[in-house]
Write an enzyme that holds these catalytic residues in place. Structure first.
Site, PDB file in Angstrom:
ATOM      1  N   HIS A   1      -1.047   0.015   5.429  1.00 12.04           N
ATOM      2  CA  HIS A   1      -1.633   1.045   6.296  1.00 12.04           C
ATOM      3  C   HIS A   1      -0.695   2.218   6.552  1.00 12.04           C
ATOM      4  O   HIS A   1      -0.395   2.588   7.685  1.00 12.04           O
ATOM      5  CB  HIS A   1      -2.068   0.417   7.625  1.00 12.04           C
ATOM      6  CG  HIS A   1      -3.226  -0.518   7.507  1.00 12.04           C
ATOM      7  ND1 HIS A   1      -3.994  -0.908   8.578  1.00 12.04           N
ATOM      8  CD2 HIS A   1      -3.752  -1.147   6.426  1.00 12.04           C
ATOM      9  CE1 HIS A   1      -4.939  -1.743   8.167  1.00 12.04           C
ATOM     10  NE2 HIS A   1      -4.803  -1.910   6.850  1.00 12.04           N
TER      11      HIS A   1
ATOM     12  N   TYR B   1     -11.962 -10.190  10.133  1.00 12.88           N
ATOM     13  CA  TYR B   1     -12.146 -10.802   8.826  1.00 12.88           C
ATOM     14  C   TYR B   1     -12.574 -12.250   8.936  1.00 12.88           C
ATOM     15  O   TYR B   1     -11.959 -13.048   9.639  1.00 12.88           O
ATOM     16  CB  TYR B   1     -10.850 -10.717   8.013  1.00 12.88           C
ATOM     17  CG  TYR B   1     -10.572  -9.347   7.472  1.00 12.88           C
ATOM     18  CD1 TYR B   1     -11.443  -8.748   6.576  1.00 12.88           C
ATOM     19  CD2 TYR B   1      -9.434  -8.645   7.849  1.00 12.88           C
ATOM     20  CE1 TYR B   1     -11.193  -7.482   6.069  1.00 12.88           C
ATOM     21  CE2 TYR B   1      -9.177  -7.377   7.343  1.00 12.88           C
ATOM     22  CZ  TYR B   1     -10.055  -6.815   6.451  1.00 12.88           C
ATOM     23  OH  TYR B   1      -9.803  -5.559   5.960  1.00 12.88           O
TER      24      TYR B   1
ATOM     25  N   GLN C   1       0.812  -1.211   0.000  1.00 12.06           N
ATOM     26  CA  GLN C   1       0.000   0.000   0.000  1.00 12.06           C
ATOM     27  C   GLN C   1       0.849   1.265   0.000  1.00 12.06           C
ATOM     28  O   GLN C   1       0.315   2.365   0.124  1.00 12.06           O
ATOM     29  CB  GLN C   1      -0.929  -0.016   1.207  1.00 12.06           C
ATOM     30  CG  GLN C   1      -1.937  -1.154   1.160  1.00 12.06           C
ATOM     31  CD  GLN C   1      -2.773  -1.259   2.405  1.00 12.06           C
ATOM     32  OE1 GLN C   1      -2.857  -0.326   3.204  1.00 12.06           O
ATOM     33  NE2 GLN C   1      -3.421  -2.392   2.596  1.00 12.06           N
TER      34      GLN C   1
END
Length: 412
Positions: A178, A297, A113
């Site tokens: 993140h 999750y 990311q």
């Protein structure tokens, strides 16, 4: 430039929500699915209503962008600044679609990311010709951090000169996830930067986002030169970083300043669902992960307790709770143009796995979801920009060969 596609709002209502990953960025592998949408992305605390009857045009201004991440407009100029996650900064003409690479950008850690992320201009640009960038960068040992830097932008030469790193969020960690990270300025020209929690999974009170001795999972505030404002909430606290404005955040990829109140608004990803829109308060704890509306999750089990069960955290003004299907929000913008008067002060939020541009009406801190835009395209929308001089909205799509899209009043 591709042919224009004309859209009436009656044809923009969202149908069945599409499942998909929102964590990946194309410049590297990503091991986390930011949301697993299993049904319609419908909030429990608002209804969709059609509030605008204007016919709109969605037009591909430019194509072939490579995982674009952020947009910024140049005052009195037809060009936009666009970041590509792999490390390129572009000037894109919003009339012709012509694209020019800007030299002088920093080296970035384009993994997972990470990469070249947000871009913003100094509020007094061009008198103060600073352009600010957030980006991920790594040390020789492979650990990485969210960085903030600035340089002087020479538009005519398509170059940044004298680029300098202003801050690197501490600590550097071994993760590619993140990073955050958005930039906004308040009315006092203080600069806010969002930093993600770097994907730590030890949910509980010892999580990094609940520890203000580090800068992860936090919103940081600086003066425009990178120094720390004397009135930052933790300046005199030996047990907290003096850069922190708020903490208890997961992965905040949206920041915007309200055009009337001056409040700083933020969006962040939940784990599975639990995506949030927040209004930031100095020194406040936003709960992640001890108070959260999402779930882990795959299990559907709550993470922590609801915000309402703790009086030491601030609740989101809007959220997608566990079981809702989530939204995954990235960039955000308030509408301040004159082209569509009904939208004055409304909030637009880019949706990734949900694959639409969310539209919210805002009354104080009461947020109500209105009709979605671009819901029929299958586009993972990364950022949205409202350009005041034209009243148009621009969005970029998270893809390897991505378009820059203008949403405007039908002029034909």
């Amino acid at each position: 430039m591709d042919r224009r596609t004309y859209l009436r709002l009656g044809g923009l209502a969202m149908g069945t929500a599409l499942a998909g990953c929102v964590g990946g960025v194309g410049t590297g592998s990503d091991t986390e699915t930011e949301s697993t949408a299993t049904g319609q992305s419908e909030s429990e605390n608002a209804e969709r209503t059609d509030t605008v009857s204007t016919d709109l045009t969605a037009e591909r201004v430019a194509t072939g962008l490579t995982y674009p991440w952020a947009l910024e407009s140049l005052p009195d100029d037809s060009r936009l600044l666009v970041t590509e996650q792999g490390g390129q900064l572009l000037l894109v003409d919003r009339e012709s679609g012509a694209t020019t690479h800007v030299e002088g950008t920093p080296d970035v850690y384009a993994r997972g990311q990470g990469g070249l992320l947000d871009v913003a201009l100094h509020p007094q640009y061009p008198d103060e010709p600073w352009v600010y960038l957030t980006y991920s960068a790594a040390r020789d040992d492979g650990t990485s951090s969210t960085h903030l830097g600035r340089g002087r932008l020479d538009v005519d030469a398509a170059r940044i000169t004298g680029f300098e790193r202003l801050h690197a969020a501490a600590p550097f960690v071994d993760s590619t996830g993140h990073f955050g990270s958005r930039i906004t300025f308040d009315s006092d020209e203080r600069l806010y930067v969002s930093v993600g929690d770097r994907q730590f999974k030890n949910f509980g009170p010892d999580h990094v986002a609940q520890d203000p001795t580090n800068e992860l999972g936090a919103i940081l505030r600086f003066e425009a030169d990178g120094s720390v404002p004397a009135d930052n909430p933790f300046v005199d606290d030996p047990d907290a970083r003096d850069t922190i404005f708020s903490y208890g955040h997961r992965n905040p990829q949206g920041l915007a300043t309200h055009p009337e109140t001056g409040d700083i608004w933020e969006t962040e990803f939940g784990e599975q669902d639990g995506d949030e829109i927040n209004v930031l308060e100095a020194g406040a704890n936003y709960g992640w992960p001890v108070a959260d509306e999402g779930c882990t999750y795959g299990s559907g089990e709550p993470i922590g307790v609801s915000h309402a069960e703790r009086d030491d955290v601030v609740e989101p003004v809007f959220s997608w709770p566990c079981g809702s299907g989530g939204f995954p929000p990235s960039g955000m913008a308030f509408y301040t143009g004159d082209a569509i008067p009904e939208w004055q002060g409304d909030l637009f939020v880019a949706g990734l796995a949900s694959q639409y541009l969310a539209h919210f009406t805002v009354d104080g801190q009461t947020v109500t979801e209105a009709e979605p835009l671009l819901a029929d395209r299958g586009w993972r929308i990364r950022d949205v920009l409202a350009v005041p001089d034209s009243g148009d909205l621009y969005v970029v799509v998270d893809a390897e060969k991505a378009p820059l899209v203008r949403i405007s009043v039908d002029r034909e």
